[in-house]
Design an enzyme around this catalytic site. Structure first.
Site: not given
Length: 610
Positions: A27, A506, A75, A605, A2, A487, A483, A100-101, A490
């Protein structure tokens, strides 16, 4: 996640607030809103679902006039995305608040406030705060004292900004577990959750500390610490060019930031490398004493930073000969463990405000770690301020939610740490010189690797209609494969997983067929032949291979193998170089699929709550 923006000025501020929100779009958010006190002392408010552009249009259609106001991008954490759940929240049309929070005891507070006659219009935890402040002020308290009284009843994390009809020229803000910064001007003052929101109006900032309260008016600001004592905080002048937050010639921030990597790596290495050795002073004035004492390393991080930590584990143990453990910060916080004697705790974070990493750091200080260090991209962030040592990554503002340049600069910083630790144990001067030589070459090698862009763009077409992908690597390249998978998932929403290539038999081999792209990173190192054997297993089952390898690796394009030749590089920096083609692959796949590259759905973000 947020975003908060506030302004107390002697001019109209609606455009300033909306522009500030636009600068916080990186964000991640689902709704936006703004509240302004007009010349009659009334609070006008607009809240919209979706992008800030929708709010901008609403403000243009029905302007909000006034010189004191607050704005927010939300958010969702409590209550689905909607106009009702968007901020600001109002209480009896007297007070407006942005938050925020997360307030963990919001259900208890909601019941209490409902019994007091308050009617809730949202499902958020945030609305409980504004009603609680209003309740405290009904006894005659000022806005500041009302907030002081209210926050004593809050359990959780918050960054608050509040305005009131009774005190129309001021904003009160409070910080506990969620960052806030003041921006200072002439005849006007500002606040935000990120300095980037205010760069269009000021270059002078004050970073609030944990537990701080602050008041801004057009002509003044005041700050109180958690004990209520009025204090001064250091003023910072920010000199980076504001243009760094623009896309420039690039279609997306992510592509711009991929191409910035050679320059930001140069910046990260600047002043930290001699001709054949690292300059240890870059770690801080206490670094020598801390590193001399360090016998083991514990790294905690989240997401992309966790993958950087995994690469570092190979380096710190394999090169430096120092025991190293790596753990996801959200798990580290909630389990019992044994702390080795003289262990250095290292946190890694792009923002320096990652809630789990910050909580892990604070926990570690109670558990007997010898010292703490952070590798971070934001100089005035909480992790930097609260750690004994800080090594800044110098990546500059990273707007794309999917981290690129922050990741590669984290790897560079971790290699510097590896060398600093290794020279105290089993890394001799010649070995250090070889690594430093490779680091000197790194930016140019990254530029050469970026020339593969068109080739990778063509390769991406094979992924456009796929729903799943598998990424493989061995050794320090396994976290790079992880990574790469992260990506792709995402930003393209393709389900992607990564495995150490030796684990194929396996379980993952059962997934391989002609519709499953298999991506492999294959530098020419001691594990190459074993990796080739693993990839032959994929071919034997009809899998389509997409291999990134240098020319000396012996791969060639053939039926079932799509090959991209990566420049030949020193093995010690290969993980950094092989990251770039995977970033480009994910980017081009996402563009072909038409997804929101810079602001992927459901992601933020800066993750400042659990």
């Amino acid at each position: 996640m947020c975003g908060i923006v506030g302004a107390a000025a002697r001019r109209e501020i609606s455009e300033i607030l909306v522009e500030g929100l636009k600068r916080l779009e990186y964000r991640g958010y689902d709704s936006a809103g703004v509240a302004i006190i007009d010349s009659n002392g009334e609070i006008g408010c607009h809240k919209t679902l979706g992008k800030v552009a929708v709010l901008d249009a609403a403000v243009s259609k029905a302007p909000l006039s006034g010189s004191t106001g607050i704005a927010h991008t939300r958010w969702a954490t409590h209550g689905h995305p909607s106009e009702e759940n968007a901020h600001p929240h109002l209480s009896n049309d007297q007070i407006a608040l942005v938050h925020n929070g997360i307030i963990e005891n919001h259900e208890e507070l909601r019941r209490y406030l409902t019994e007091k006659g308050y009617e809730f219009k949202s499902q958020t935890d945030s609305e409980t705060i504004v009603h609680l402040i209003h309740l405290e002020m009904t006894s005659g308290l000022s806005l500041l004292d009302g907030i002081h009284a209210a926050v004593k009843r809050l359990e959780g994390a918050f960054g608050l900004a509040v305005i009131s009809k009774t005190e129309p020229d001021r904003i009160i803000c409070a910080r506990s577990g969620s960052p806030l910064v003041l921006g200072l001007g002439l005849g006007e003052n500002f606040l935000a959750s990120d300095q980037l929101a205010l760069r269009q109006v000021t270059d002078t900032f004050i970073y609030l500390e944990e537990g701080d309260f602050a008041e801004i008016t057009p002509s003044s600001y005041r700050i109180w610490d958690k004990d209520g004592a009025e204090i001064e905080r250091k003023t910072h002048r920010i000199t980076e060019k504001a243009e760094s937050a623009d896309k420039g010639k690039y279609r997306h921030y992510m592509l711009k930031e991929i191409y910035e990597q050679p320059d930001v790596v140069r910046n990260t290495l600047a002043g930290r490398l001699g001709t054949d050795h690292i300059l240890e002073q870059a770690f801080g004035i206490n670094a020598k004493a801390v590193l001399d004492k360090t016998k083991a390393v514990q790294i905690v991080a989240c997401g992309t930073s966790y993958h950087a930590a995994m690469v570092a584990q190979y380096w710190i143990e394999g090169i430096a000969g120092v025991p190293c453990r790596v753990e996801v910060a959200s798990e580290f916080r909630y389990r019992k463990f044994v702390v080795q004697e003289d262990t250095l705790l290292v946190t890694i974070s792009q923002s320096g405000e990652t809630a789990d990493s910050l909580a892990a750091l604070r926990l570690a200080k109670t558990l007997g770690y010898a010292a703490t260090m952070t590798i971070c991209n934001v100089a005035q962030s909480s992790l930097v301020r609260e750690s004994d040592l800080a090594l800044m990554t110098e990546a500059g503002p990273e707007i794309g939610v999917a981290s690129t340049k922050a990741f590669t600069t984290q790897l560079v910083a971790l290699m510097l740490l590896t060398v600093a630790l290794g020279r105290r144990k089993n890394l001799d001067q010649n070995q250090e010189a070889d690594i430093v030589s490779a680091l000197h070459q790194l930016p140019n090698l990254m530029e050469e690797t970026l020339k593969l862009d068109k080739t990778i763009h063509k390769m991406a077409e094979a992924f456009a209609e796929k729903h799943h992908a598998l990424f493989l690597g061995r050794g320090a390249q396994w976290p790079i494969a992880m990574e790469g998978a992260l990506k792709l998932k995402e930003i393209s929403y393709i389900h992607a997983e990564s495995y150490a290539a030796g684990e194929l038999k396996h379980g993952p081999l059962a997934l391989v067929d002609a519709d499953m792209p298999v991506v492999a990173v294959a530098p020419n190192n001691q594990l190459l032949e074993k990796l080739k054997s693993n990839l032959e297993e994929v071919q034997a089952r009809g899998g389509q291979l997409f291999v990134f390898a240098d020319k000396a690796s012996g791969f060639s394009s053939s039926q079932g193998i799509n090959l991209v030749n990566v420049p030949n590089v020193p093995d010690v920096i290969a993980p950094i170089i092989y990251t770039i083609p995977l970033q480009l692959l994910s980017y081009h796949v996402a563009v072909l699929k038409g997804t929101d590259v810079d602001q992927p759905r459901n992601l933020a973000k800066s993750v400042t709550v659990e």
